[in-house]
Design an enzyme around this catalytic site. Structure first.
Site, PDB file in Angstrom:
ATOM      1  N   LYS A 161      37.257  26.004  25.619  1.00  0.00           N
ATOM      2  CA  LYS A 161      38.597  26.089  25.038  1.00  0.00           C
ATOM      3  C   LYS A 161      39.501  24.937  25.476  1.00  0.00           C
ATOM      4  CE  LYS A 161      38.840  31.057  24.350  1.00  0.00           C
ATOM      5  NZ  LYS A 161      39.561  32.316  24.571  1.00  0.00           N
ATOM      6  N   LEU A 180      41.304  29.463  36.935  1.00  0.00           N
ATOM      7  CA  LEU A 180      42.188  29.147  38.047  1.00  0.00           C
ATOM      8  C   LEU A 180      41.814  29.962  39.285  1.00  0.00           C
ATOM      9  CD1 LEU A 180      45.005  27.513  38.456  1.00  0.00           C
ATOM     10  CD2 LEU A 180      45.909  29.821  38.700  1.00  0.00           C
ATOM     11  N   ASN A 206      44.665  38.222  32.260  1.00  0.00           N
ATOM     12  CA  ASN A 206      43.904  38.786  33.358  1.00  0.00           C
ATOM     13  C   ASN A 206      44.853  39.085  34.514  1.00  0.00           C
ATOM     14  OD1 ASN A 206      42.689  38.373  36.048  1.00  0.00           O
ATOM     15  ND2 ASN A 206      40.787  38.177  34.900  1.00  0.00           N
ATOM     16  N   THR A 218      44.565  37.149  37.904  1.00  0.00           N
ATOM     17  CA  THR A 218      45.053  35.771  37.812  1.00  0.00           C
ATOM     18  C   THR A 218      46.581  35.738  37.736  1.00  0.00           C
ATOM     19  OG1 THR A 218      43.037  35.312  36.590  1.00  0.00           O
ATOM     20  CG2 THR A 218      44.678  33.568  36.640  1.00  0.00           C
ATOM     21  N   CYS A 220      60.344  38.325  41.088  1.00  0.00           N
ATOM     22  CA  CYS A 220      59.049  37.775  40.693  1.00  0.00           C
ATOM     23  C   CYS A 220      58.263  38.833  39.903  1.00  0.00           C
ATOM     24  CB  CYS A 220      58.271  37.295  41.910  1.00  0.00           C
ATOM     25  SG  CYS A 220      57.379  38.576  42.819  1.00  0.00           S
ATOM     26  N   CYS A 223      43.950  42.308  25.299  1.00  0.00           N
ATOM     27  CA  CYS A 223      43.685  42.336  23.864  1.00  0.00           C
ATOM     28  C   CYS A 223      42.244  42.752  23.553  1.00  0.00           C
ATOM     29  CB  CYS A 223      44.048  41.013  23.219  1.00  0.00           C
ATOM     30  SG  CYS A 223      43.262  39.605  23.960  1.00  0.00           S
TER      31      CYS A 223
HETATM   32 ZN   LIG Z   1      58.727  39.809  44.164  1.00  0.00          ZN
END
Ligand SMILES: [Zn+2]
Length: 249
Positions: free
Chosen positions: A84, A108, A129, A132, A171, A187
């Site tokens: 990809k 990653l 994911n 990740t 976060c 998905c």
């Molecule tokens: Zn946080």
């Protein structure tokens, strides 16, 4: 300085007061990493590349599957089973050959994030994911890199902006604490419609462009799109002092 060709090419962007030639120059100087070249990374990379981002790092170790084609609009039948990130780079290079595109054709991991995140101005999480996602969030906090997160399943999409350089910016993990028993919804398990990804991926590109051109991007907000009823919801979120990723204690 923009060349006369660049002034012409990007004139509809530079005529916007909040972009201008300085903003266009900032986009040209910018380095953006896109993690995941699937349904979200496809539109996000297309729009960032077209808009004149100087350097794009494309991270994806996956290959193109025939079931990706209804939504991953960079790819076609002849490219099935090819990488990809490689194919995306090829197509993007045809779209705007001035962009410096770096291909990382692997998934990653911590080591890659520690090497590449310090090099960039903003990170786009276009993965599906959950493991990740937490890693990207953690590494953006560690390296103080702004993060635009996107997600979509079915008719629904959402995005949020995390800015570790702002003290009270929540976060991803403030909002979604790690729950090892949570089902992995993506998905593959829930299905997806391509235009929902175009909306969320486009919004991720938009947040990145606003940030890079010095415009305000809201933090502490989760924007949720319901594509079935065409409605938006903005959830205010707060940084959690006990968050294991970003909390102070
Ligand atoms: Zn946080």
């Amino acid at each position: 300085m923009l060349s006369p060709q660049e002034q012409l090419r990007f004139s509809r962007q530079t005529m916007l007061k909040s972009i201008g030639e300085d903003g266009q120059q900032a986009l040209k100087n910018a380095k953006v990493i896109i993690v995941g070249l699937g349904g979200l990374g496809n539109p996000a990379s297309l729009y960032l590349n077209a808009a004149g981002i100087g350097t794009l790092y494309l991270v994806d170790g996956d290959t193109i599957d025939v079931s990706n084609l209804p939504r991953q609009v960079l790819f076609n039948d002849a490219q099935v089973s090819q990488g990809k990130a490689d194919i995306a780079a090829e197509i993007l290079n045809q779209q705007n050959s001035e962009t410096n595109i770096e291909v990382l054709d692997e998934m990653l991991d911590e080591e890659l994030a520690d090497y590449y995140f310090p090099l960039v101005d903003v990170v786009l999480d276009c993965t599906d994911n959950i493991t990740t996602r937490y890693l990207i969030n953690q590494k953006c906090l560690e390296h103080k890199k702004p993060l635009v997160i996107g997600a979509a399943t079915g008719f629904d999409g959402q995005y949020m902006f995390v800015e570790p350089n702002i003290a009270d910016s929540a976060c991803y993990q403030c909002l979604f604490p790690i729950n090892k028993n949570a089902p992995e919804n993506n998905c593959q398990t829930l299905g997806i419609l391509g235009p929902v990804l175009a909306i969320v991926g486009g919004l991720q590109a938009l947040q990145a462009m606003k940030f890079l051109t010095g415009n305000k991007v809201a933090t502490n907000q989760l924007s949720i799109f319901d594509g079935f009823n065409n409605s938006w919801q903005q959830l205010s979120i707060k940084k959690q002092q006990h968050c294991p990723a970003c909390g102070n204690d």
